[in-house]
Design a protein around this motif. Structure first.
Motif, mmCIF file in Angstrom:
data_model
loop_
_atom_site.group_PDB
_atom_site.id
_atom_site.type_symbol
_atom_site.label_atom_id
_atom_site.label_comp_id
_atom_site.label_asym_id
_atom_site.label_seq_id
_atom_site.Cartn_x
_atom_site.Cartn_y
_atom_site.Cartn_z
ATOM 1 N N ARG A 520 0.631 -1.038 -0.003
ATOM 2 C CA ARG A 520 -0.074 0.082 -0.019
ATOM 3 C C ARG A 520 0.864 1.407 0.058
ATOM 4 N N ALA A 521 1.929 1.207 0.613
ATOM 5 C CA ALA A 521 2.893 2.420 0.751
ATOM 6 C C ALA A 521 3.414 2.820 -0.495
ATOM 7 N N VAL A 522 3.936 1.765 -1.063
ATOM 8 C CA VAL A 522 4.625 1.693 -2.569
ATOM 9 C C VAL A 522 3.404 2.430 -3.482
ATOM 10 N N GLU A 523 2.384 1.911 -3.284
ATOM 11 C CA GLU A 523 1.293 2.530 -4.248
ATOM 12 C C GLU A 523 1.135 3.927 -4.093
ATOM 13 N N VAL A 524 1.157 4.250 -2.926
ATOM 14 C CA VAL A 524 0.795 5.671 -2.328
ATOM 15 C C VAL A 524 1.861 6.784 -3.041
ATOM 16 N N LEU A 525 3.115 6.279 -2.450
ATOM 17 C CA LEU A 525 4.539 7.005 -2.718
ATOM 18 C C LEU A 525 4.365 7.132 -4.284
ATOM 19 N N ARG A 526 4.028 5.982 -5.037
ATOM 20 C CA ARG A 526 4.177 6.246 -6.641
ATOM 21 C C ARG A 526 3.138 7.294 -6.931
ATOM 22 N N GLY A 527 2.092 7.431 -6.388
ATOM 23 C CA GLY A 527 1.090 8.474 -6.615
ATOM 24 C C GLY A 527 1.431 9.879 -6.230
ATOM 25 N N LEU A 528 2.368 9.859 -5.170
ATOM 26 C CA LEU A 528 2.857 11.337 -4.792
ATOM 27 C C LEU A 528 4.185 11.597 -5.789
ATOM 28 N N THR A 529 4.888 10.443 -6.164
ATOM 29 C CA THR A 529 6.034 10.957 -7.188
ATOM 30 C C THR A 529 5.360 11.461 -8.449
ATOM 31 N N GLU A 530 4.507 10.770 -9.074
ATOM 32 C CA GLU A 530 3.780 11.161 -10.322
ATOM 33 C C GLU A 530 3.292 12.620 -10.136
ATOM 34 N N LEU A 531 3.262 13.262 -8.963
ATOM 35 C CA LEU A 531 2.569 14.577 -9.000
ATOM 36 C C LEU A 531 3.907 15.397 -9.163
ATOM 37 N N GLY A 532 5.030 15.045 -8.727
ATOM 38 C CA GLY A 532 6.297 16.014 -8.708
ATOM 39 C C GLY A 532 6.504 16.211 -7.485
ATOM 40 N N VAL A 533 6.243 15.646 -6.631
ATOM 41 C CA VAL A 533 6.391 15.909 -5.122
ATOM 42 C C VAL A 533 7.687 15.031 -4.745
ATOM 43 N N ARG A 534 8.642 15.573 -4.055
ATOM 44 C CA ARG A 534 9.794 15.117 -3.682
ATOM 45 C C ARG A 534 9.543 14.103 -2.278
ATOM 46 N N LEU A 535 10.280 13.054 -2.256
ATOM 47 C CA LEU A 535 10.210 12.059 -1.057
ATOM 48 C C LEU A 535 11.240 11.903 -0.318
ATOM 49 N N SER A 536 11.292 12.042 1.019
ATOM 50 C CA SER A 536 12.453 11.793 1.787
ATOM 51 C C SER A 536 11.924 10.776 2.902
ATOM 52 N N ILE A 537 13.278 9.919 3.229
ATOM 53 C CA ILE A 537 12.879 8.962 4.218
ATOM 54 C C ILE A 537 13.493 9.435 5.528
ATOM 55 N N ASP A 538 12.822 9.586 6.459
ATOM 56 C CA ASP A 538 12.958 10.350 7.807
ATOM 57 C C ASP A 538 13.557 9.325 8.591
ATOM 58 N N ASP A 539 14.566 9.833 9.558
ATOM 59 C CA ASP A 539 14.925 8.796 10.475
ATOM 60 C C ASP A 539 15.681 7.718 9.901
ATOM 61 N N PHE A 540 16.347 7.509 8.931
ATOM 62 C CA PHE A 540 16.728 6.483 8.208
ATOM 63 C C PHE A 540 17.878 5.688 9.279
ATOM 64 N N GLY A 541 17.540 4.460 9.521
ATOM 65 C CA GLY A 541 18.592 3.616 10.179
ATOM 66 C C GLY A 541 18.260 3.269 11.631
#
Length: 640
Positions: A520-541
């Motif tokens: 589900r997360a990948v599907e939602v993130l793909r939709g956000l990326t298609e909008l042109g929004v930048r995505l960041s993974i917070d607190d990685f690690g």
């Protein structure tokens, strides 16, 4: 036999039995009428036979008197003959008038002959014609033969009629026996059906009783049975001074299972939980399902709060083992609240409420098991008040944003800001994010809060843009937002409303939000990326291992958690982690962003390690929106 089949059989048996009883009654009535008719006919035959017998007797008397007179004519011989003359006429008249057709016809035929013989006998009595005596004797002889023949026929008719009546009665008796046997069989069948129906009703009553007191999904006791058993246990505990405990068990993140995998999988998981709860307690304890993913365990004679806590820990251990459902392996976590009787309360309903308060305390504090005390009650009330107030604050727009600048590590040029929510409470003053963000996450407010922050951040970005400053803005996204496919559409509406290019918005997502439901997360993130929004993974690690998802998701940047960055200059392990994460980001073509930069040495170390962007108090603390423009001007001048 099912209920409806039993009813149909009972109906057939009832109809058959009713029909059989009617037939039996009809045969009995027919037999009675037949017997009555037979008796009447036999009586009639007997009476006509007696009449003929009396006619014959009168003729014999007259004939005997005639013979005596012919031997010697005396007064003693004349008188009997005189008395017998015409004595049989009344009988013959009755037979002609009242006898059966054959009797009437015979009497009609004999009457003229009898009258003729009577006239002859009168002449003999008068002595006027002695020759008449012989003729009268001949007439009597003829009458006697015919009457004897008639009597013989009557006897034969009576015998034949009686034989026929016996045969008919025998057939009626056989028919009655057959119908009686059939009725008896129907009565037996009807009795069996009634017995089966009674057993079925008893079974249905027992089933209804069980269903009324047990949960349909798990088979555990329900609230009704729990209340009844708890009332009995509380009375016993107070009388015998034997403490009992009530445990409330609530699953963590069960809603995510239902939303991600469907209610069918959720139901299977609840059955597994029910089995494990039953295994973890004694046979004398009662496990009940209160509804949803909430369960209760009643522990009579528990002894102490420490024993109850041990049972709670045992339950958590039983639930901690992974569950495999239809090829999927799931982990179960739960929170347990404990309340004791009579120390916490001597009332069952209040005991349930106290255990519930303790459970919510365990969930907030992530302690696993919590035992009720009065202070929890106060904190629980405060928590509920905070939920209500936060909801009102979101609805009324009482939250505001501060913005913390971010800069390029190599040049120091400002490259954007991160929007951070603040809540100015009317009575409590400024409420820290680490106080109200968990409240929002636990009570379904994180989604409206996230939309509120994105809207406010984009509005401010529009204002800066109108003032000549293009400042990209980053917003933290609640994990629940990634579970709803309509979230990209909401973001698109907000971007369109404020008339900004999508590249100015960066959404920061935690690793745990991705791992909880990757598809589900990948599907939602793909939709956000298609909008042109930048995505960041917070607190990685700091969370789950999500390296494999970096290949499948079009993420733009990786944020290194402050726990590694702050001490990297003094801790070789943290330094090694930071260098590894920066190298990982470069290998995946991601921009590395380090937060928690508190001094120049850390900034310099990050730049040397190849980190792209830095963020922290050394650059600037979070600032109100109205101070950002001035800060940007000062920073640009200093940088120049």
């Amino acid at each position: 036999m099912s209920f409806w089949e039993g009813r149909a059989t009972a109906r057939v048996a009832t109809v058959g039995l009713t029909f059989g009883l009617l037939v039996l009654a009809g045969l009995a009535l027919w037999s009675s009428i037949s017997a009555q008719a037979t008796t009447a006919h036999v009586r009639e035959l007997n009476e006509t036979s007696e009449r003929w017998a009396r006619v014959l007797e009168h003729i014999n008397v007259s004939d005997n008197a005639l013979r005596d007179l012919q031997v010697a004519r005396t007064e003693q011989t004349v008188e009997p003959l005189q008395n017998s003359v015409g004595s049989a006429r009344a009988e013959l008249e009755w037979l002609r008038a009242n006898g059966m057709p054959s009797d009437a016809a015979e009497a009609t035929k004999l009457l003229p002959l009898y009258d003729q013989s009577t006239d002859m006998l009168r002449a003999v009595v008068a002595g006027t014609d002695p020759v008449q005596a012989d003729q009268a004797g001949l007439a009597h002889s003829s009458l006697r033969r015919q009457i004897s023949s008639t009597i013989g026929v009557k006897r034969l008719d009576t015998t034949e009629y009686l034989r026929s009546a016996d045969e008919k009665n025998a057939r009626l008796r056989i028919a009655q026996i057959v119908v009686f046997v059939l009725d008896a069989a129907l009565v037996a069948l009807f009795g069996m059906v009634l017995l089966a129906q009674r057993r079925m009703i008893l079974r249905q009553a027992a089933k209804n009783e069980h269903e009324a007191h047990h949960d349909a999904l798990t088979g555990l006791a329900n609230r009704t049975l729990l209340a009844r058993r708890m009332e009995q246990a509380v009375d016993k505990a107070r009388k015998k001074d034997e403490p009992l405990a009530l445990l409330i068990v609530d699953l963590d993140r069960f809603k995510e299972v239902n939303d991600s995998l469907g209610h069918h999988t959720g139901d299977l998981l609840l059955r597994q939980v029910a089995n494990r709860l039953s295994w973890a307690v004694r046979d004398t304890d009662l496990v009940a399902r209160l509804g949803g993913d909430e369960f209760a365990v009643l522990l009579p004679g528990v002894g102490s709060a420490e024993n109850a806590r041990m049972v709670g820990d045992k339950i958590l251990q039983a639930l901690a083992m992974p569950v495999t459902l239809e090829g999927l392996e799931l982990e179960i976590a739960a929170s347990v609240g404990v309340a004791l009787c009579p120390s916490d309360s001597g009332d069952g309903h209040e005991l349930l409420r106290h255990a519930d308060i303790a459970m919510y305390a365990a969930k907030r504090e992530k302690s696993g098991v919590a035992v009720y005390d009065a202070r929890l009650h106060e904190r629980g009330a405060a928590h509920l008040t905070a939920v209500t107030e936060l909801r009102h604050a979101i609805d009324r727009g009482e939250l505001f944003l501060h913005y913390q600048p971010k800069a390029l590590a190599d040049t120091g040029a400002v490259c954007g800001v991160e929007a951070l929510a603040r809540w100015q409470h009317p009575t409590r003053g400024l409420v820290r994010p680490d106080e109200f963000i968990p409240v929002a996450e636990e009570n379904g407010l994180i989604e409206p809060l996230t939309r509120y922050v994105i809207d406010a951040a984009l509005r401010q970005c529009r204002s800066w843009s109108d003032a000549g400053w293009e400042v990209p803005v980053s917003v933290n996204v609640g994990a629940a937002c990634l579970h709803h496919t309509e979230f990209p559409g909401d973001v698109a509406d907000l971007i369109k409303r404020h008339g900004l290019p999508a590249r100015l918005l960066t959404l920061e997502i935690t690793e745990s939000a991705i791992i909880s439901d990757p598809d589900r997360a990948v599907e939602v993130l793909r939709g956000l990326t298609e909008l042109g929004v930048r995505l960041s993974i917070d607190d990685f690690g700091t969370g789950y291992s999500s390296i494999s998802y970096l290949r499948s998701m079009r993420v733009h940047e990786m944020k290194l958690d402050r726990s590694f960055v702050t001490h990297m200059c003094t801790d070789a392990g943290d330094s090694a982690i930071v260098h590894a994460l920066v190298a990982l980001a470069r290998n995946f073509g991601l921009q590395a962003v380090a937060e928690g930069v508190e001094d120049q040495d850390t900034w310099t170390a990050l730049a040397e390690a190849g980190c792209d962007v830095v963020q922290g108090y050394f650059l600037s603390e979070p600032l109100p929106a109205e101070e950002i423009v001035a800060w940007l001007g000062d920073r640009a001048a200093a940088h120049a």
